[in-house]
Design a protein around this motif. Sequence first.
Motif, PDB file in Angstrom:
ATOM      1  N   VAL A 198       6.241 -31.649  -6.061  1.00 20.18           N
ATOM      2  CA  VAL A 198       5.189 -30.968  -5.308  1.00 20.18           C
ATOM      3  C   VAL A 198       3.848 -31.586  -5.687  1.00 20.18           C
ATOM      4  O   VAL A 198       3.454 -31.570  -6.852  1.00 20.18           O
ATOM      5  N   VAL A 199       3.146 -32.125  -4.689  1.00 22.77           N
ATOM      6  CA  VAL A 199       1.875 -32.813  -4.943  1.00 22.77           C
ATOM      7  C   VAL A 199       0.763 -32.101  -4.186  1.00 22.77           C
ATOM      8  O   VAL A 199       0.921 -31.724  -3.019  1.00 22.77           O
ATOM      9  N   GLY A 200      -0.377 -31.937  -4.842  1.00 25.22           N
ATOM     10  CA  GLY A 200      -1.513 -31.288  -4.224  1.00 25.22           C
ATOM     11  C   GLY A 200      -2.558 -32.278  -3.748  1.00 25.22           C
ATOM     12  O   GLY A 200      -3.008 -33.122  -4.516  1.00 25.22           O
ATOM     13  N   THR A 201      -2.933 -32.165  -2.486  1.00 19.87           N
ATOM     14  CA  THR A 201      -4.041 -32.938  -1.923  1.00 19.87           C
ATOM     15  C   THR A 201      -4.436 -32.328  -0.587  1.00 19.87           C
ATOM     16  O   THR A 201      -3.586 -31.813   0.145  1.00 19.87           O
ATOM     17  N   SER A 202      -5.727 -32.389  -0.262  1.00 21.87           N
ATOM     18  CA  SER A 202      -6.191 -31.895   1.035  1.00 21.87           C
ATOM     19  C   SER A 202      -6.392 -33.034   2.023  1.00 21.87           C
ATOM     20  O   SER A 202      -6.773 -32.811   3.173  1.00 21.87           O
ATOM     21  N   SER A 203      -6.142 -34.271   1.594  1.00 18.77           N
ATOM     22  CA  SER A 203      -6.383 -35.450   2.423  1.00 18.77           C
ATOM     23  C   SER A 203      -5.165 -35.776   3.276  1.00 18.77           C
ATOM     24  O   SER A 203      -4.058 -35.963   2.751  1.00 18.77           O
ATOM     25  N   THR A 204      -5.365 -35.885   4.592  1.00 16.56           N
ATOM     26  CA  THR A 204      -4.249 -36.272   5.455  1.00 16.56           C
ATOM     27  C   THR A 204      -3.806 -37.704   5.159  1.00 16.56           C
ATOM     28  O   THR A 204      -2.622 -38.028   5.276  1.00 16.56           O
ATOM     29  N   ARG A 205      -4.750 -38.564   4.794  1.00 13.97           N
ATOM     30  CA  ARG A 205      -4.392 -39.950   4.446  1.00 13.97           C
ATOM     31  C   ARG A 205      -3.494 -39.985   3.230  1.00 13.97           C
ATOM     32  O   ARG A 205      -2.428 -40.638   3.231  1.00 13.97           O
ATOM     33  N   ARG A 206      -3.902 -39.304   2.161  1.00 13.10           N
ATOM     34  CA  ARG A 206      -3.099 -39.304   0.938  1.00 13.10           C
ATOM     35  C   ARG A 206      -1.729 -38.691   1.186  1.00 13.10           C
ATOM     36  O   ARG A 206      -0.712 -39.192   0.695  1.00 13.10           O
ATOM     37  N   LYS A 207      -1.696 -37.618   1.970  1.00 11.19           N
ATOM     38  CA  LYS A 207      -0.415 -36.981   2.280  1.00 11.19           C
ATOM     39  C   LYS A 207       0.514 -37.953   2.990  1.00 11.19           C
ATOM     40  O   LYS A 207       1.681 -38.111   2.614  1.00 11.19           O
ATOM     41  N   ALA A 208       0.007 -38.641   4.015  1.00  8.09           N
ATOM     42  CA  ALA A 208       0.837 -39.562   4.783  1.00  8.09           C
ATOM     43  C   ALA A 208       1.323 -40.723   3.920  1.00  8.09           C
ATOM     44  O   ALA A 208       2.489 -41.132   4.007  1.00  8.09           O
ATOM     45  N   GLN A 209       0.442 -41.253   3.077  1.00 10.29           N
ATOM     46  CA  GLN A 209       0.839 -42.381   2.228  1.00 10.29           C
ATOM     47  C   GLN A 209       1.863 -41.965   1.178  1.00 10.29           C
ATOM     48  O   GLN A 209       2.788 -42.719   0.873  1.00 10.29           O
ATOM     49  N   LEU A 210       1.706 -40.770   0.630  1.00 10.06           N
ATOM     50  CA  LEU A 210       2.690 -40.276  -0.337  1.00 10.06           C
ATOM     51  C   LEU A 210       4.052 -40.062   0.330  1.00 10.06           C
ATOM     52  O   LEU A 210       5.090 -40.404  -0.248  1.00 10.06           O
ATOM     53  N   LEU A 211       4.042 -39.503   1.540  1.00  6.33           N
ATOM     54  CA  LEU A 211       5.298 -39.273   2.244  1.00  6.33           C
ATOM     55  C   LEU A 211       5.948 -40.587   2.666  1.00  6.33           C
ATOM     56  O   LEU A 211       7.171 -40.689   2.713  1.00  6.33           O
ATOM     57  N   ARG A 212       5.151 -41.584   2.973  1.00  6.10           N
ATOM     58  CA  ARG A 212       5.711 -42.907   3.256  1.00  6.10           C
ATOM     59  C   ARG A 212       6.420 -43.443   2.010  1.00  6.10           C
ATOM     60  O   ARG A 212       7.507 -44.029   2.108  1.00  6.10           O
ATOM     61  N   HIS A 213       5.812 -43.227   0.863  1.00  6.41           N
ATOM     62  CA  HIS A 213       6.391 -43.692  -0.397  1.00  6.41           C
ATOM     63  C   HIS A 213       7.638 -42.897  -0.765  1.00  6.41           C
ATOM     64  O   HIS A 213       8.628 -43.459  -1.236  1.00  6.41           O
ATOM     65  N   ASP A 214       7.594 -41.570  -0.541  1.00  7.07           N
ATOM     66  CA  ASP A 214       8.724 -40.700  -0.887  1.00  7.07           C
ATOM     67  C   ASP A 214       8.768 -39.533   0.103  1.00  7.07           C
ATOM     68  O   ASP A 214       8.060 -38.541  -0.061  1.00  7.07           O
ATOM     69  N   PRO A 215       9.589 -39.624   1.151  1.00  8.86           N
ATOM     70  CA  PRO A 215       9.656 -38.576   2.177  1.00  8.86           C
ATOM     71  C   PRO A 215      10.113 -37.216   1.661  1.00  8.86           C
ATOM     72  O   PRO A 215       9.944 -36.200   2.354  1.00  8.86           O
ATOM     73  N   ASP A 216      10.698 -37.180   0.470  1.00 11.99           N
ATOM     74  CA  ASP A 216      11.207 -35.913  -0.060  1.00 11.99           C
ATOM     75  C   ASP A 216      10.132 -35.095  -0.785  1.00 11.99           C
ATOM     76  O   ASP A 216      10.395 -33.960  -1.202  1.00 11.99           O
ATOM     77  N   LEU A 217       8.944 -35.656  -0.946  1.00 11.20           N
ATOM     78  CA  LEU A 217       7.883 -34.905  -1.614  1.00 11.20           C
ATOM     79  C   LEU A 217       7.433 -33.724  -0.763  1.00 11.20           C
ATOM     80  O   LEU A 217       7.452 -33.766   0.471  1.00 11.20           O
ATOM     81  N   GLU A 218       7.003 -32.654  -1.428  1.00  6.87           N
ATOM     82  CA  GLU A 218       6.364 -31.530  -0.751  1.00  6.87           C
ATOM     83  C   GLU A 218       4.863 -31.637  -1.033  1.00  6.87           C
ATOM     84  O   GLU A 218       4.441 -31.653  -2.183  1.00  6.87           O
ATOM     85  N   ILE A 219       4.064 -31.715   0.022  1.00  3.72           N
ATOM     86  CA  ILE A 219       2.618 -31.854  -0.141  1.00  3.72           C
ATOM     87  C   ILE A 219       1.959 -30.521   0.201  1.00  3.72           C
ATOM     88  O   ILE A 219       2.135 -30.001   1.303  1.00  3.72           O
ATOM     89  N   ARG A 220       1.216 -29.980  -0.753  1.00  6.71           N
ATOM     90  CA  ARG A 220       0.513 -28.715  -0.546  1.00  6.71           C
ATOM     91  C   ARG A 220      -0.991 -28.937  -0.591  1.00  6.71           C
ATOM     92  O   ARG A 220      -1.477 -29.772  -1.334  1.00  6.71           O
ATOM     93  N   ASP A 221      -1.699 -28.161   0.225  1.00  5.68           N
ATOM     94  CA  ASP A 221      -3.149 -28.323   0.301  1.00  5.68           C
ATOM     95  C   ASP A 221      -3.800 -27.975  -1.034  1.00  5.68           C
ATOM     96  O   ASP A 221      -3.393 -27.043  -1.728  1.00  5.68           O
ATOM     97  N   LEU A 222      -4.817 -28.744  -1.384  1.00  5.49           N
ATOM     98  CA  LEU A 222      -5.545 -28.518  -2.639  1.00  5.49           C
ATOM     99  C   LEU A 222      -6.995 -28.942  -2.455  1.00  5.49           C
ATOM    100  O   LEU A 222      -7.276 -30.098  -2.142  1.00  5.49           O
ATOM    101  N   ARG A 223      -7.911 -28.000  -2.653  1.00  7.58           N
ATOM    102  CA  ARG A 223      -9.333 -28.305  -2.619  1.00  7.58           C
ATOM    103  C   ARG A 223      -9.977 -27.804  -3.897  1.00  7.58           C
ATOM    104  O   ARG A 223      -9.346 -27.187  -4.736  1.00  7.58           O
ATOM    105  N   GLY A 224     -11.274 -28.089  -4.021  1.00  7.05           N
ATOM    106  CA  GLY A 224     -12.005 -27.682  -5.219  1.00  7.05           C
ATOM    107  C   GLY A 224     -12.464 -28.884  -6.010  1.00  7.05           C
ATOM    108  O   GLY A 224     -12.073 -30.019  -5.732  1.00  7.05           O
ATOM    109  N   ASN A 225     -13.303 -28.638  -7.007  1.00 11.17           N
ATOM    110  CA  ASN A 225     -13.791 -29.744  -7.827  1.00 11.17           C
ATOM    111  C   ASN A 225     -12.699 -30.222  -8.783  1.00 11.17           C
ATOM    112  O   ASN A 225     -11.593 -29.668  -8.823  1.00 11.17           O
ATOM    113  N   VAL A 226     -13.001 -31.255  -9.540  1.00 13.41           N
ATOM    114  CA  VAL A 226     -11.995 -31.854 -10.418  1.00 13.41           C
ATOM    115  C   VAL A 226     -11.465 -30.839 -11.418  1.00 13.41           C
ATOM    116  O   VAL A 226     -10.250 -30.767 -11.672  1.00 13.41           O
TER     117      VAL A 226
END
Length: 294
Positions: A114-142
């Motif tokens: 399970v990976v957190g990111t709010s970026s559609t680009r990062r989500k798509a690239q992660l899923l290209r690398h591993d389609p089995d990942l679950e991507i959940r929205d994540l915002r806020g400061n570091v």
Amino acid sequence: MTVRIGTRGSKLALAQAEIVGKKLAGLGIKVEQKIISTQGDEVTGVPLHEIGKQGVFVKALDDAILDGEIDCAVHSMKDIPAIRPSGLVIAAILPRDSPADYLAYFGAVSAVKVVGTSSTRRKAQLLRHDPDLEIRDLRGNVDTRMRKLREGQYNAIVLAEAGLQRLGVRIPGERLPPEKFVPTPNQGTIAVVSRADPSLMEVLSVLDHPGTRKDVAIERAVMEQVGAGCFTPMGIYCKAGHLVAEVLSLDGKRVERIEKDIGTLEEARAIGKDLREKAGGLIEEAYKTLGISL
């Protein structure tokens, strides 16, 4: 001469403004700092694409410059929209720091599901690398993102490596190679926006790095011709004239990619037009799925 610097109030924004302030102070220029709240800072409970278009972290600072409240503002260059208000200029672009994304996680990377990111680009690239990942929205400061990682809400989170470096933050994980996980245009770059005042521009110009300015100008020229907006899964990265640009589907299964050595903005615009023609369907599909009008 005193230069009034505006900045967002996040730790990273303050760190970036401090970098600029110290450089100016080292040249004998007095600086003052003012924190400006932006729409992107005030609305944190929803994905960025539900707030508005690119510029949610910029407009309030633009307005403060135009109103004479501050002289200039420090931004992550990637947050600055292509279309700018009259009377403002990008007076300086600092030498680029790391353009790469950083996958932060504890333990073994094989355990990351399970990976957190709010970026559609990062989500798509992660899923290209591993389609089995679950991507959940994540915002806020570091700090907020790292806290949620430590609490176990995610197995990993994606951050800009440059931001971690500027904050002096060390966290387990790995750098994602920008040639494969192509960053958003201008990632890793600090820009100073000011009034189009020749005396002020002359002062700030001493901070400018010509090589970085050329690379980010090429990236922006491609971005402007693609015209996809910041919510399309799109990466554009140029280093010393070597350009990589791609548009992905939201699920990462399809991609249009161009990689080429170029030297002029005219070439960059031509590549942007070519990519737009090839990826038009992916762009329209992404915006339709997100419920956003182009």
